[in-house]
Design a protein around this motif. Structure first.
Motif, PDB file in Angstrom:
ATOM      1  N   PRO A   1      56.384   5.971  21.635  1.00  0.00           N
ATOM      2  CA  PRO A   1      57.714   5.129  22.342  1.00  0.00           C
ATOM      3  C   PRO A   1      58.865   5.455  21.531  1.00  0.00           C
ATOM      4  O   PRO A   1      60.007   5.744  22.133  1.00  0.00           O
ATOM      5  N   ALA A   2      58.828   5.429  20.215  1.00  0.00           N
ATOM      6  CA  ALA A   2      59.851   5.457  19.158  1.00  0.00           C
ATOM      7  C   ALA A   2      60.418   6.666  19.458  1.00  0.00           C
ATOM      8  O   ALA A   2      61.610   7.115  19.393  1.00  0.00           O
ATOM      9  N   ILE A   3      59.608   7.850  19.143  1.00  0.00           N
ATOM     10  CA  ILE A   3      60.119   9.435  19.613  1.00  0.00           C
ATOM     11  C   ILE A   3      60.690   9.631  20.822  1.00  0.00           C
ATOM     12  O   ILE A   3      61.746  10.293  20.894  1.00  0.00           O
ATOM     13  N   GLN A   4      60.199   8.740  21.957  1.00  0.00           N
ATOM     14  CA  GLN A   4      60.626   9.215  23.386  1.00  0.00           C
ATOM     15  C   GLN A   4      62.109   8.534  23.472  1.00  0.00           C
ATOM     16  O   GLN A   4      62.938   9.199  23.813  1.00  0.00           O
ATOM     17  N   ASN A   5      62.250   7.495  22.847  1.00  0.00           N
ATOM     18  CA  ASN A   5      63.325   6.873  22.812  1.00  0.00           C
ATOM     19  C   ASN A   5      64.578   7.680  22.117  1.00  0.00           C
ATOM     20  O   ASN A   5      65.788   8.003  22.534  1.00  0.00           O
ATOM     21  N   ALA A   6      64.148   8.257  21.055  1.00  0.00           N
ATOM     22  CA  ALA A   6      65.231   9.245  20.118  1.00  0.00           C
ATOM     23  C   ALA A   6      65.515  10.108  20.900  1.00  0.00           C
ATOM     24  O   ALA A   6      66.676  10.502  21.001  1.00  0.00           O
ATOM     25  N   VAL A   7      64.305  10.840  21.380  1.00  0.00           N
ATOM     26  CA  VAL A   7      64.583  12.268  22.189  1.00  0.00           C
ATOM     27  C   VAL A   7      65.526  12.078  23.417  1.00  0.00           C
ATOM     28  O   VAL A   7      66.566  12.815  23.606  1.00  0.00           O
ATOM     29  N   GLU A   8      65.363  10.999  23.945  1.00  0.00           N
ATOM     30  CA  GLU A   8      66.208  10.838  25.258  1.00  0.00           C
ATOM     31  C   GLU A   8      67.692  10.351  24.805  1.00  0.00           C
ATOM     32  O   GLU A   8      68.557  10.423  25.992  1.00  0.00           O
ATOM     33  N   SER A   9      67.791   9.894  23.644  1.00  0.00           N
ATOM     34  CA  SER A   9      68.913   9.295  23.489  1.00  0.00           C
ATOM     35  C   SER A   9      70.142  10.272  22.662  1.00  0.00           C
ATOM     36  O   SER A   9      71.100  10.349  22.571  1.00  0.00           O
ATOM     37  N   LEU A  10      69.312  11.536  22.006  1.00  0.00           N
ATOM     38  CA  LEU A  10      69.928  12.567  21.584  1.00  0.00           C
ATOM     39  C   LEU A  10      70.694  13.533  22.651  1.00  0.00           C
ATOM     40  O   LEU A  10      70.189  13.783  23.654  1.00  0.00           O
TER      41      LEU A  10
ATOM     42  N   HIS B   1      59.858  20.158  20.249  1.00  0.00           N
ATOM     43  CA  HIS B   1      59.627  19.179  18.904  1.00  0.00           C
ATOM     44  C   HIS B   1      58.077  19.009  19.074  1.00  0.00           C
ATOM     45  O   HIS B   1      57.348  18.981  19.891  1.00  0.00           O
ATOM     46  N   LEU B   2      57.748  18.807  17.596  1.00  0.00           N
ATOM     47  CA  LEU B   2      56.350  18.866  17.112  1.00  0.00           C
ATOM     48  C   LEU B   2      56.260  17.969  16.103  1.00  0.00           C
ATOM     49  O   LEU B   2      56.923  18.266  14.984  1.00  0.00           O
ATOM     50  N   PHE B   3      55.378  16.960  16.278  1.00  0.00           N
ATOM     51  CA  PHE B   3      54.967  15.777  15.128  1.00  0.00           C
ATOM     52  C   PHE B   3      53.657  15.768  14.756  1.00  0.00           C
ATOM     53  O   PHE B   3      52.765  15.655  15.945  1.00  0.00           O
ATOM     54  N   PHE B   4      53.175  15.509  13.614  1.00  0.00           N
ATOM     55  CA  PHE B   4      51.974  15.267  13.468  1.00  0.00           C
ATOM     56  C   PHE B   4      51.693  13.900  12.436  1.00  0.00           C
ATOM     57  O   PHE B   4      52.712  14.026  11.456  1.00  0.00           O
TER      58      PHE B   4
ATOM     59  N   TRP C   1      56.793  17.010  10.465  1.00  0.00           N
ATOM     60  CA  TRP C   1      57.519  17.500  11.433  1.00  0.00           C
ATOM     61  C   TRP C   1      57.846  19.046  11.045  1.00  0.00           C
ATOM     62  O   TRP C   1      57.420  19.513   9.766  1.00  0.00           O
ATOM     63  N   VAL C   2      58.445  19.855  11.760  1.00  0.00           N
ATOM     64  CA  VAL C   2      58.627  21.147  11.629  1.00  0.00           C
ATOM     65  C   VAL C   2      59.997  21.540  11.080  1.00  0.00           C
ATOM     66  O   VAL C   2      59.941  22.419  10.052  1.00  0.00           O
ATOM     67  N   ASP C   3      61.134  21.042  11.684  1.00  0.00           N
ATOM     68  CA  ASP C   3      62.269  21.571  11.308  1.00  0.00           C
ATOM     69  C   ASP C   3      63.382  20.360  11.425  1.00  0.00           C
ATOM     70  O   ASP C   3      62.936  19.540  11.699  1.00  0.00           O
ATOM     71  N   ASP C   4      64.499  21.252  11.336  1.00  0.00           N
ATOM     72  CA  ASP C   4      65.689  20.015  11.121  1.00  0.00           C
ATOM     73  C   ASP C   4      65.880  19.608  12.591  1.00  0.00           C
ATOM     74  O   ASP C   4      66.405  18.326  12.690  1.00  0.00           O
ATOM     75  N   SER C   5      65.749  20.019  13.841  1.00  0.00           N
ATOM     76  CA  SER C   5      65.657  19.503  15.012  1.00  0.00           C
ATOM     77  C   SER C   5      64.643  18.427  15.184  1.00  0.00           C
ATOM     78  O   SER C   5      65.088  17.222  15.816  1.00  0.00           O
ATOM     79  N   ASP C   6      63.574  18.714  14.549  1.00  0.00           N
ATOM     80  CA  ASP C   6      62.517  17.394  14.673  1.00  0.00           C
ATOM     81  C   ASP C   6      63.034  16.324  13.473  1.00  0.00           C
ATOM     82  O   ASP C   6      62.722  14.992  13.840  1.00  0.00           O
ATOM     83  N   LEU C   7      63.652  16.909  12.547  1.00  0.00           N
ATOM     84  CA  LEU C   7      63.912  15.886  11.636  1.00  0.00           C
ATOM     85  C   LEU C   7      65.050  14.663  12.078  1.00  0.00           C
ATOM     86  O   LEU C   7      65.141  13.812  11.971  1.00  0.00           O
ATOM     87  N   LYS C   8      65.963  15.483  12.928  1.00  0.00           N
ATOM     88  CA  LYS C   8      66.894  14.562  13.491  1.00  0.00           C
ATOM     89  C   LYS C   8      66.242  13.473  14.595  1.00  0.00           C
ATOM     90  O   LYS C   8      66.887  12.381  14.446  1.00  0.00           O
ATOM     91  N   VAL C   9      65.184  13.823  15.053  1.00  0.00           N
ATOM     92  CA  VAL C   9      64.467  12.940  15.881  1.00  0.00           C
ATOM     93  C   VAL C   9      63.956  11.902  15.158  1.00  0.00           C
ATOM     94  O   VAL C   9      63.914  10.645  15.517  1.00  0.00           O
ATOM     95  N   ILE C  10      63.099  12.191  14.022  1.00  0.00           N
ATOM     96  CA  ILE C  10      62.548  11.176  13.091  1.00  0.00           C
ATOM     97  C   ILE C  10      63.688  10.223  12.781  1.00  0.00           C
ATOM     98  O   ILE C  10      63.271   9.183  12.782  1.00  0.00           O
ATOM     99  N   LYS C  11      64.760  10.993  12.314  1.00  0.00           N
ATOM    100  CA  LYS C  11      65.837   9.946  11.547  1.00  0.00           C
ATOM    101  C   LYS C  11      66.147   8.710  12.649  1.00  0.00           C
ATOM    102  O   LYS C  11      66.405   7.498  12.291  1.00  0.00           O
TER     103      LYS C  11
END
Length: 337
Positions: A328-337, A275-278, A292-302
């Motif tokens: 922290p918000a991105i970490q929590n999302a990645v670890e929950s998906l 994942h990559l975010f800016f 964000w770059v793609d749909d996998s990143d967008l899923k994390v964003i949501k």
């Protein structure tokens, strides 16, 4: 201001007989082969904290890569020399400032050579892993430079005018002139003390000059902007990159969105990131504009921000800190998906 126990701190310091680095009694240390360094893509807190640590504890201040325009401005303003860029750390004992993650470690640093860590970030993701005892001072303050200013005071180490000045610059940078959610009373307290030593009467003016120096990125390529203030993390076994551009002129970068997205896509692929975010962080209006770059990143964003973006950029009002809010918000999302 009364002294208080370390906040979220871990201090490991043993007698010199064990040959461990001693943050409490620097005279116990052999610093002939010691260098201090911060994370890759060095920011102002990383650069100036290395300088402060070298003065307080001995050794040499270094940076692993070229410094950014804001750091150059601070060094010039304070009449201070830049730490040397070190390309090979393999022959040195190393003290780390302003980070503890292996994902942000210069590639030539052997973790077995690390003797100390002075930091203000969470110990999560992929922290350093050593077999030897490492002296650690980690507190939930707004800047690593604040911790070092506190240590200098407690150790009765006098900071010369130029180091007080750069330390002040580091605090103002990392707290976004006390506007960041990471700001503590300790940061304000030591900023005032350092300003007094440096002979700076108007902290707000100094901070605004720094923000202006950081803001004009029009002459830089999208690739450079992406990695100028960039950190790699490991969340839930995933490789995650988060870049930030803090600027008073956010629209200037928003207008270059397509360039930035192209640079992000190429960088994500080249570095095999999951994942990559800016974030184009608007320091004037206090909001983050997240790409964000793609749909996998967008899923994390949501998941991270509980919001479905209507366009290919998400504006987050009141969000300015990667360390306290975005990461922290991105970490929590990645670890929950």
């Amino acid at each position: 201001m009364k002294s208080s126990p370390l906040i979220a701190a871990v201090i490991v310091a043993v007698s010199s007989a064990s040959h461990a680095f001693d943050l409490q009694q620097p005279s116990n240390n052999n610093t002939d082969n010691l260098v201090w360094t911060g994370h890759l893509s060095p920011d102002t807190d990383t650069v100036m904290s290395a300088m402060l640590a070298a003065h307080i504890y001995g050794g040499t201040a270094t940076v692993p890569e070229k410094i950014n325009p804001e750091s150059e401005f601070v060094l010039n303003f304070c009449n201070a020399e830049s730490p040397r860029i070190e390309s090979d750390y393999s022959q040195f004992q190393v003290g780390l400032v302003d980070f503890n993650q292996t994902t942000q470690l210069a590639p030539t640093i052997d973790q077995g050579s690390i003797v100390a860590v002075i930091d203000h970030h969470a110990i999560g993701g992929s922290p350093i892993n050593t077999s030897q005892i490492v002296a650690m001072d980690i507190r939930g303050w707004g800047s690593a430079a604040t911790i070092l200013a506190d240590n200098a005071e407690k150790l009765d180490v006098t900071l010369p005018k130029h180091l007080a000045c750069v330390g002040l610059g580091a605090i103002l940078s990392d707290t976004v002139v006390f506007q960041s959610a990471t700001t503590t009373d300790y940061d304000k307290h030591y900023a005032e003390k350092l300003a007094g030593i440096a002979g700076i009467s108007d902290l707000e003016d100094f901070g605004q000059q720094m923000l202006i120096a950081k803001s004009d990125l029009s002459h830089l390529s999208a690739d450079t902007i992406l990695t100028m203030d960039y950190k790699n993390f490991e969340y839930g076994g995933k490789k995650v990159g988060i870049g930030v551009a803090e600027t008073l002129t956010a629209q200037q970068l928003i207008d270059r969105k397509e360039e930035l997205l192209a640079a992000m896509k190429a960088y994500k692929q080249a570095n095999n990131l999951d994942h990559l975010f800016f974030s184009i962080t608007d320091t004037k209006d206090k909001k983050a504009n997240l790409l964000w770059v793609d749909d996998s990143d967008l899923k994390v964003i949501k998941t991270a921000f509980e919001h479905t973006p209507a366009t290919d950029i998400l504006t987050l009002e009141g969000i300015t800190s990667r360390k306290r809010q975005i990461g922290p918000a991105i970490q929590n999302a990645v670890e929950s998906l």
